[in-house]
Design a protein around this motif. Sequence first.
Motif, PDB file in Angstrom:
ATOM      1  N   ASP A  50      -6.145  -3.886  -6.530  1.00 36.81           N
ATOM      2  CA  ASP A  50      -7.203  -3.333  -7.702  1.00 36.81           C
ATOM      3  C   ASP A  50      -7.091  -1.626  -6.612  1.00 36.81           C
ATOM      4  OD1 ASP A  50      -8.159  -5.916  -8.850  1.00 36.81           O
ATOM      5  OD2 ASP A  50      -9.879  -5.868  -6.804  1.00 36.81           O
ATOM      6  N   VAL A  51      -7.069  -1.718  -5.381  1.00 35.80           N
ATOM      7  CA  VAL A  51      -6.633  -0.175  -5.098  1.00 35.80           C
ATOM      8  C   VAL A  51      -5.438   0.082  -5.393  1.00 35.80           C
ATOM      9  CG1 VAL A  51      -6.354   1.347  -3.644  1.00 35.80           C
ATOM     10  CG2 VAL A  51      -8.381  -0.196  -3.051  1.00 35.80           C
ATOM     11  N   ALA A  52      -4.117  -0.537  -5.662  1.00 26.80           N
ATOM     12  CA  ALA A  52      -2.854   0.036  -6.166  1.00 26.80           C
ATOM     13  C   ALA A  52      -2.709   0.373  -7.728  1.00 26.80           C
ATOM     14  CB  ALA A  52      -2.360  -1.024  -5.991  1.00 26.80           C
ATOM     15  N   ALA A  53      -3.319  -0.697  -8.149  1.00 21.35           N
ATOM     16  CA  ALA A  53      -3.443  -0.774  -9.857  1.00 21.35           C
ATOM     17  C   ALA A  53      -5.002   0.958  -9.857  1.00 21.35           C
ATOM     18  CB  ALA A  53      -4.068  -1.169 -10.731  1.00 21.35           C
ATOM     19  N   ARG A  54      -5.702   0.876  -8.862  1.00 27.58           N
ATOM     20  CA  ARG A  54      -5.924   2.337  -9.325  1.00 27.58           C
ATOM     21  C   ARG A  54      -5.430   3.698  -9.677  1.00 27.58           C
ATOM     22  NH1 ARG A  54     -11.660   3.766 -10.116  1.00 27.58           N
ATOM     23  NH2 ARG A  54     -12.080   1.684 -10.918  1.00 27.58           N
ATOM     24  N   ALA A  55      -4.770   3.246  -8.080  1.00 27.25           N
ATOM     25  CA  ALA A  55      -4.001   4.585  -7.940  1.00 27.25           C
ATOM     26  C   ALA A  55      -2.759   4.893  -8.733  1.00 27.25           C
ATOM     27  CB  ALA A  55      -4.410   4.722  -6.337  1.00 27.25           C
ATOM     28  N   GLY A  56      -2.239   4.151  -8.893  1.00 27.19           N
ATOM     29  CA  GLY A  56      -1.298   3.494  -9.844  1.00 27.19           C
ATOM     30  C   GLY A  56       0.032   3.901  -9.058  1.00 27.19           C
ATOM     31  N   VAL A  57       0.523   2.797  -7.523  1.00 19.67           N
ATOM     32  CA  VAL A  57       1.085   3.038  -6.779  1.00 19.67           C
ATOM     33  C   VAL A  57       1.283   1.115  -6.477  1.00 19.67           C
ATOM     34  CG1 VAL A  57       0.732   4.919  -6.208  1.00 19.67           C
ATOM     35  CG2 VAL A  57      -0.829   2.799  -4.392  1.00 19.67           C
ATOM     36  N   SER A  58       2.343   0.770  -5.128  1.00 16.47           N
ATOM     37  CA  SER A  58       2.417  -0.568  -4.963  1.00 16.47           C
ATOM     38  C   SER A  58       1.254  -1.206  -4.123  1.00 16.47           C
ATOM     39  CB  SER A  58       3.631  -0.893  -4.648  1.00 16.47           C
ATOM     40  OG  SER A  58       3.906   0.168  -3.259  1.00 16.47           O
ATOM     41  N   ALA A  59       1.338  -1.799  -3.766  1.00 17.79           N
ATOM     42  CA  ALA A  59       0.587  -2.625  -2.615  1.00 17.79           C
ATOM     43  C   ALA A  59       0.969  -2.217  -1.189  1.00 17.79           C
ATOM     44  CB  ALA A  59       0.519  -3.791  -3.081  1.00 17.79           C
ATOM     45  N   ARG A  60       1.966  -2.267  -1.005  1.00 24.26           N
ATOM     46  CA  ARG A  60       3.154  -1.693   0.168  1.00 24.26           C
ATOM     47  C   ARG A  60       2.170   0.144   0.765  1.00 24.26           C
ATOM     48  NH1 ARG A  60       3.510  -3.725   4.726  1.00 24.26           N
ATOM     49  NH2 ARG A  60       4.942  -5.205   3.444  1.00 24.26           N
ATOM     50  N   THR A  61       2.207   0.931  -0.846  1.00 22.33           N
ATOM     51  CA  THR A  61       1.595   1.709  -0.006  1.00 22.33           C
ATOM     52  C   THR A  61       0.267   2.415   0.284  1.00 22.33           C
ATOM     53  OG1 THR A  61       3.318   2.869  -1.677  1.00 22.33           O
ATOM     54  CG2 THR A  61       1.823   4.245  -1.137  1.00 22.33           C
ATOM     55  N   VAL A  62      -0.393   1.318  -0.678  1.00 20.38           N
ATOM     56  CA  VAL A  62      -2.008   1.055  -0.472  1.00 20.38           C
ATOM     57  C   VAL A  62      -1.888   0.496   1.171  1.00 20.38           C
ATOM     58  CG1 VAL A  62      -4.185  -0.001  -0.767  1.00 20.38           C
ATOM     59  CG2 VAL A  62      -2.247   0.744  -2.507  1.00 20.38           C
ATOM     60  N   SER A  63      -1.505  -0.225   1.596  1.00 18.00           N
ATOM     61  CA  SER A  63      -1.069  -0.407   3.122  1.00 18.00           C
ATOM     62  C   SER A  63      -0.859   0.683   4.017  1.00 18.00           C
ATOM     63  CB  SER A  63      -0.188  -1.919   2.817  1.00 18.00           C
ATOM     64  OG  SER A  63      -0.156  -2.596   4.315  1.00 18.00           O
ATOM     65  N   ASN A  64      -0.219   1.194   3.665  1.00 21.54           N
ATOM     66  CA  ASN A  64       0.380   2.041   4.478  1.00 21.54           C
ATOM     67  C   ASN A  64      -0.493   3.627   4.866  1.00 21.54           C
ATOM     68  OD1 ASN A  64       3.098   1.125   4.928  1.00 21.54           O
ATOM     69  ND2 ASN A  64       3.602   1.868   3.076  1.00 21.54           N
ATOM     70  N   VAL A  65      -1.036   3.688   3.435  1.00 20.75           N
ATOM     71  CA  VAL A  65      -2.492   4.214   3.914  1.00 20.75           C
ATOM     72  C   VAL A  65      -3.686   3.548   4.945  1.00 20.75           C
ATOM     73  CG1 VAL A  65      -3.998   5.735   2.482  1.00 20.75           C
ATOM     74  CG2 VAL A  65      -1.380   5.832   1.465  1.00 20.75           C
ATOM     75  N   VAL A  66      -3.771   2.393   4.953  1.00 21.92           N
ATOM     76  CA  VAL A  66      -4.660   2.193   5.438  1.00 21.92           C
ATOM     77  C   VAL A  66      -3.863   1.778   6.621  1.00 21.92           C
ATOM     78  CG1 VAL A  66      -6.320  -0.255   5.316  1.00 21.92           C
ATOM     79  CG2 VAL A  66      -5.841   0.969   3.595  1.00 21.92           C
ATOM     80  N   ASN A  67      -3.360   2.006   6.596  1.00 20.10           N
ATOM     81  CA  ASN A  67      -2.392   1.218   8.495  1.00 20.10           C
ATOM     82  C   ASN A  67      -1.852   3.038   8.823  1.00 20.10           C
ATOM     83  OD1 ASN A  67      -2.840  -0.857   8.587  1.00 20.10           O
ATOM     84  ND2 ASN A  67      -0.746  -1.435   7.027  1.00 20.10           N
ATOM     85  N   GLY A  68      -2.680   3.534   7.971  1.00 16.21           N
ATOM     86  CA  GLY A  68      -2.151   5.480   8.325  1.00 16.21           C
ATOM     87  C   GLY A  68      -0.900   5.462   8.858  1.00 16.21           C
ATOM     88  N   SER A  69       0.273   4.899   8.273  1.00 15.63           N
ATOM     89  CA  SER A  69       1.858   4.904   8.467  1.00 15.63           C
ATOM     90  C   SER A  69       1.920   7.057   7.415  1.00 15.63           C
ATOM     91  CB  SER A  69       1.939   4.300   7.298  1.00 15.63           C
ATOM     92  OG  SER A  69       3.999   4.903   7.657  1.00 15.63           O
ATOM     93  N   ALA A  70       2.567   7.585   8.632  1.00 16.56           N
ATOM     94  CA  ALA A  70       2.837   8.352   8.178  1.00 16.56           C
ATOM     95  C   ALA A  70       4.269   9.159   6.833  1.00 16.56           C
ATOM     96  CB  ALA A  70       3.625   9.740   9.213  1.00 16.56           C
ATOM     97  N   ARG A  71       4.514   7.544   6.340  1.00 19.13           N
ATOM     98  CA  ARG A  71       5.754   7.363   5.437  1.00 19.13           C
ATOM     99  C   ARG A  71       5.552   7.299   4.067  1.00 19.13           C
ATOM    100  NH1 ARG A  71       6.789   4.827   9.719  1.00 19.13           N
ATOM    101  NH2 ARG A  71       9.130   5.064  10.889  1.00 19.13           N
TER     102      ARG A  71
END
Length: 339
Positions: free
Chosen positions: A7-28
């Motif tokens: 749901d977050v990925a759809a709202r932000a217009g990004v992939s689920a992997r990108t949401v996971s990276n943000v949640v996990n604090g990835s610098a990428r």
Amino acid sequence: MSSSLKDVAARAGVSARTVSNVVNGSARVAPETRRRVQEAIDELGYRPNLAARSLRAGRTGIIGLAIPELHSPYFAELAGLLADEARRRSWTVVIDQTHGDAEAERRLLTGDGGRVMDGLIISPWALPAEDITAAARPLPVVLLGERDPQGLADRVAVDNVAAADEATTHLLSLGRRRVAAVGLQPHLGNGTAELRAEGYRNALRRAGITPCPAWERPVTALHRGDGARAMAHLLDSGDAPDAVFAFSDELALGALHTAYVRGLRVPEDLAVVGFDDIEDGRFGRPTLTTVSPDKRQIAARALQCLADRIYSPLNDVPAADLTVPHRLAVRGSTVASAA
């Protein structure tokens, strides 16, 4: 019904992997993308399943924060900012008070205290840098302050020499020539007081003034009572200063108290500058001129360094040595017309 990562990925217009990276604090993740994802998380009230995530990744979602004094207004404010920033990453912060004791610092670094953490942010007062980096392996560690990690750990600090120079130069620019320093701590080896003393002396020499040991007052701690006693000693010395640079706001507030008790007018008879920009200094009378470190940036950078260590192989990320900005907040203790 709770929102999902999709749901977050759809709202932000990004992939689920990108949401996971943000949640996990990835610098990428690009800053603009991170902002959009965070807004979607906040709007939808998304909360990751920390237990499942930790089980899959072999992590706890818990980080440690080790500070010398919980009752210090500076460290209390910094701890609050770190906790707020960590919450945005879905981390829990466990705070320990070390009192600047070497063994307490060592126990936290080695895990002998029984706490299981993914990483540690520590402001060390006692352990030398080589002991810190040796004891911490393989725990990801970020140092706050002056300890030189020799490229073996990340560090976030303020340029204490430049900040102290700026504070002292401000006092000299007001026509003050008997500028005292309060806050030397020869019994500690953390380096902060030495660097602030260096900046203070640099400014004096540049103004053609030879530093005077009698105007440099050591203290046991950076508290109000220590500042009050140091100010009393300076006033009783027979060559009273017309300005004081205190190495913490608490010391400066103590000095202001003694000045008030002795009937001195601030800033007319005595100008005072502190360091830390704690809330008390902004509401005293007079308000306190102080060096204001960017504490919010200290928190953000320290946590990003820790995230890089936790979510990337240690050898893939070079150790960071980061200097955060500061500013001199000029107020009523040095300029009567200042707010």
